[in-house]
Design a protein around this motif. Sequence first.
Motif, PDB file in Angstrom:
ATOM      1  N   SER A   1      -1.847   2.136  -5.330  1.00  0.00           N
ATOM      2  CA  SER A   1      -2.977   1.324  -4.842  1.00  0.00           C
ATOM      3  C   SER A   1      -4.241   1.599  -5.650  1.00  0.00           C
ATOM      4  O   SER A   1      -4.994   0.683  -5.988  1.00  0.00           O
ATOM      5  CB  SER A   1      -3.245   1.610  -3.366  1.00  0.00           C
ATOM      6  OG  SER A   1      -2.098   1.321  -2.607  1.00  0.00           O
ATOM      7  N   ASN A   2      -4.483   2.866  -5.949  1.00  0.00           N
ATOM      8  CA  ASN A   2      -5.670   3.201  -6.733  1.00  0.00           C
ATOM      9  C   ASN A   2      -5.555   2.665  -8.159  1.00  0.00           C
ATOM     10  O   ASN A   2      -6.546   2.225  -8.743  1.00  0.00           O
ATOM     11  CB  ASN A   2      -5.898   4.714  -6.750  1.00  0.00           C
ATOM     12  CG  ASN A   2      -6.358   5.238  -5.397  1.00  0.00           C
ATOM     13  OD1 ASN A   2      -6.230   4.546  -4.387  1.00  0.00           O
ATOM     14  ND2 ASN A   2      -6.885   6.448  -5.363  1.00  0.00           N
TER      15      ASN A   2
ATOM     16  N   ASP B   1      -8.893   6.995  -0.938  1.00  0.00           N
ATOM     17  CA  ASP B   1      -7.675   6.836  -0.157  1.00  0.00           C
ATOM     18  C   ASP B   1      -7.011   5.497  -0.484  1.00  0.00           C
ATOM     19  O   ASP B   1      -7.690   4.496  -0.686  1.00  0.00           O
ATOM     20  CB  ASP B   1      -8.022   6.902   1.331  1.00  0.00           C
ATOM     21  CG  ASP B   1      -6.771   6.778   2.183  1.00  0.00           C
ATOM     22  OD1 ASP B   1      -5.990   7.739   2.212  1.00  0.00           O
ATOM     23  OD2 ASP B   1      -6.558   5.706   2.790  1.00  0.00           O
ATOM     24  N   SER B   2      -5.681   5.479  -0.498  1.00  0.00           N
ATOM     25  CA  SER B   2      -4.933   4.263  -0.865  1.00  0.00           C
ATOM     26  C   SER B   2      -5.239   3.074   0.031  1.00  0.00           C
ATOM     27  O   SER B   2      -5.311   1.931  -0.428  1.00  0.00           O
ATOM     28  CB  SER B   2      -3.434   4.537  -0.794  1.00  0.00           C
ATOM     29  OG  SER B   2      -3.053   5.380  -1.837  1.00  0.00           O
TER      30      SER B   2
ATOM     31  N   SER C   1      -2.725  10.350  -8.848  1.00  0.00           N
ATOM     32  CA  SER C   1      -2.796   8.889  -8.918  1.00  0.00           C
ATOM     33  C   SER C   1      -1.920   8.315  -7.820  1.00  0.00           C
ATOM     34  O   SER C   1      -1.040   9.003  -7.295  1.00  0.00           O
ATOM     35  CB  SER C   1      -2.342   8.364 -10.287  1.00  0.00           C
ATOM     36  OG  SER C   1      -0.961   8.563 -10.455  1.00  0.00           O
ATOM     37  N   SER C   2      -2.196   7.080  -7.476  1.00  0.00           N
ATOM     38  CA  SER C   2      -1.364   6.379  -6.497  1.00  0.00           C
ATOM     39  C   SER C   2      -1.338   4.912  -6.903  1.00  0.00           C
ATOM     40  O   SER C   2      -2.275   4.437  -7.551  1.00  0.00           O
ATOM     41  CB  SER C   2      -1.953   6.527  -5.092  1.00  0.00           C
ATOM     42  OG  SER C   2      -3.156   5.802  -5.005  1.00  0.00           O
TER      43      SER C   2
ATOM     44  N   TYR D   1       5.084   8.697  -9.714  1.00  0.00           N
ATOM     45  CA  TYR D   1       3.946   9.291  -9.003  1.00  0.00           C
ATOM     46  C   TYR D   1       4.365  10.636  -8.446  1.00  0.00           C
ATOM     47  O   TYR D   1       5.530  10.835  -8.077  1.00  0.00           O
ATOM     48  CB  TYR D   1       3.492   8.348  -7.879  1.00  0.00           C
ATOM     49  CG  TYR D   1       2.992   7.044  -8.433  1.00  0.00           C
ATOM     50  CD1 TYR D   1       1.674   6.916  -8.845  1.00  0.00           C
ATOM     51  CD2 TYR D   1       3.860   5.963  -8.599  1.00  0.00           C
ATOM     52  CE1 TYR D   1       1.208   5.730  -9.392  1.00  0.00           C
ATOM     53  CE2 TYR D   1       3.408   4.780  -9.141  1.00  0.00           C
ATOM     54  CZ  TYR D   1       2.084   4.664  -9.533  1.00  0.00           C
ATOM     55  OH  TYR D   1       1.636   3.494 -10.079  1.00  0.00           O
TER      56      TYR D   1
ATOM     57  N   SER E   1      -0.982  12.118  -4.565  1.00  0.00           N
ATOM     58  CA  SER E   1      -1.970  11.040  -4.567  1.00  0.00           C
ATOM     59  C   SER E   1      -3.382  11.441  -4.993  1.00  0.00           C
ATOM     60  O   SER E   1      -4.219  10.575  -5.188  1.00  0.00           O
ATOM     61  CB  SER E   1      -1.993  10.337  -3.210  1.00  0.00           C
ATOM     62  OG  SER E   1      -0.834   9.535  -3.089  1.00  0.00           O
TER      63      SER E   1
ATOM     64  N   ILE F   1       0.854  -1.184   0.000  1.00  0.00           N
ATOM     65  CA  ILE F   1       0.000   0.000   0.000  1.00  0.00           C
ATOM     66  C   ILE F   1       0.891   1.235   0.000  1.00  0.00           C
ATOM     67  O   ILE F   1       1.833   1.324   0.782  1.00  0.00           O
ATOM     68  CB  ILE F   1      -0.915   0.006   1.246  1.00  0.00           C
ATOM     69  CG1 ILE F   1      -1.780  -1.252   1.272  1.00  0.00           C
ATOM     70  CG2 ILE F   1      -1.772   1.268   1.273  1.00  0.00           C
ATOM     71  CD1 ILE F   1      -2.572  -1.456   2.548  1.00  0.00           C
ATOM     72  N   SER F   2       0.588   2.160  -0.899  1.00  0.00           N
ATOM     73  CA  SER F   2       1.390   3.382  -0.942  1.00  0.00           C
ATOM     74  C   SER F   2       0.785   4.387   0.026  1.00  0.00           C
ATOM     75  O   SER F   2      -0.177   5.065  -0.294  1.00  0.00           O
ATOM     76  CB  SER F   2       1.388   3.941  -2.358  1.00  0.00           C
ATOM     77  OG  SER F   2       0.059   4.172  -2.769  1.00  0.00           O
ATOM     78  N   ASP F   3       1.343   4.438   1.224  1.00  0.00           N
ATOM     79  CA  ASP F   3       0.775   5.249   2.297  1.00  0.00           C
ATOM     80  C   ASP F   3       1.389   6.648   2.279  1.00  0.00           C
ATOM     81  O   ASP F   3       1.943   7.106   3.270  1.00  0.00           O
ATOM     82  CB  ASP F   3       1.026   4.524   3.624  1.00  0.00           C
ATOM     83  CG  ASP F   3       0.191   5.091   4.754  1.00  0.00           C
ATOM     84  OD1 ASP F   3      -0.837   5.730   4.473  1.00  0.00           O
ATOM     85  OD2 ASP F   3       0.574   4.897   5.919  1.00  0.00           O
TER      86      ASP F   3
ATOM     87  N   ALA G   1      -8.414   1.665  -1.126  1.00  0.00           N
ATOM     88  CA  ALA G   1      -8.288   1.009  -2.429  1.00  0.00           C
ATOM     89  C   ALA G   1      -7.733  -0.400  -2.233  1.00  0.00           C
ATOM     90  O   ALA G   1      -8.218  -1.365  -2.834  1.00  0.00           O
ATOM     91  CB  ALA G   1      -7.384   1.822  -3.346  1.00  0.00           C
TER      92      ALA G   1
END
Length: 402
Positions: free
Chosen positions: A60-61, A243-244, A57-58, A51, A54, A25-27, A247
């Motif tokens: 996780s999304n 939110d990542s 784009s991120s 990236y 967020s 997960i890209s937190d 997602a």
Amino acid sequence: MTFKPANNIQDLQYFGEFGGVNPSISDSSTYTFLSAKTMFDTFEGNADGCYLYSRHSSPSNLYLGEALAAMESTETAHVTASGMGAITAVLMQLCAAGDHIISSRTIYGGTYAFLKNFTPKLNIETSFVNITNLKTVEAAITPKTKVLYCESVSNPLLEVADIKALSEIAKKHNLKLVVDNTFSPLSISPSILGADVVLHSLTKFINGTSDTVGGVICGSQEFINALRNVNDGAAMLLGSTMDSLRAASVLKNLRTLHIRIQQHSKNTLYLAEKFESDGLKTVYPGLKSHPSHELFKNMMNKQYGFGGMLTIDVGSLEMANKLMELMQQKNLGYLAVSLGFYKTLFSAPGTSTSSEIPETEQKEMGLSDGLIRFSIGLDADIERTYTMMKACMRELKINLKD
Ligand SMILES: *Cc1c(COP(=O)(O)O)cnc(C)c1O
């Protein structure tokens, strides 16, 4: 039709940073760059795999979007913070002041309110039509019409849209056909049938655990790029970003969607057949008595059935409320809006999810007071559920055959 949407999801592989079987997960809300030039290129959308921020784009999304695009067989997809976030962004992207929309009159209450009360402030007008009458649909088209909007299976009346025929009308008049597929994921694949844009509220069956709201827009790469454009993209600028962490969580739930939909459909067909033979006015696309039963059969991906939603009419709002309260006391389900949960959920649409629609219009479209909308759960023993529901109906002296 041999389209197998769940295979497309299953065939995707994502690994985590350390070889995890789930993607990491890209937190983070923002991302660093080793060079200022790459940062500029990323902002301009010219640095693949990088990236920036967020909301744009991120990872996780993007993973979740890719999986949903695979399910709907579109080039790509963009996830949003809610179903309404998806719907409003799409309509704002496709329409400008002076444009016209043709929409089914039986749609989600929030979508109805947006088109009826909000977009007129931007000089975008909507004609609400009976989407099952193709002549009426075509007759409503004006030189200003840009969008044809419908739900594959409508909320709450469970009308079925002939997506193939609507897409032919849309193509002939150069309109975009936008289909909300929230009620029938996997069962119906609107893009295969000719829809230009397919939307979902992920809040419902797709996430399936009633722990979050979310949405998705599935479409062509060109359209999704336009939505994400930093200068004039509606998804980018209206800011309805998922939110990542969510997602990642929705992606994990998506893995079991095919099993859940099969069980929802199996249970719902069982109850619908029983209710109907008990003499209750029952609406379910899986019943031969449904006006669009054959149409649904022709459109559907067979193994997923006719979905988890059914309605019955118990005559009056008072009776509907009594029955729902009693069923809740017996732990047969919850008196709650929303759908797609493991537990059965029921509500009276006229006073809840469709209360945005004025009473006179509710009557016109056949939304009666005694209507109860059920989202049937994953009950392990649906025969027992039926027996207990019938006992509730008998206790309230609802008229049943024999
Ligand atoms: C719930 C729902 C929406 C809105 O989705 P949110 O996630 O609540 O914003 C849109 N369309 C349909 C058919 C729905 O059931």
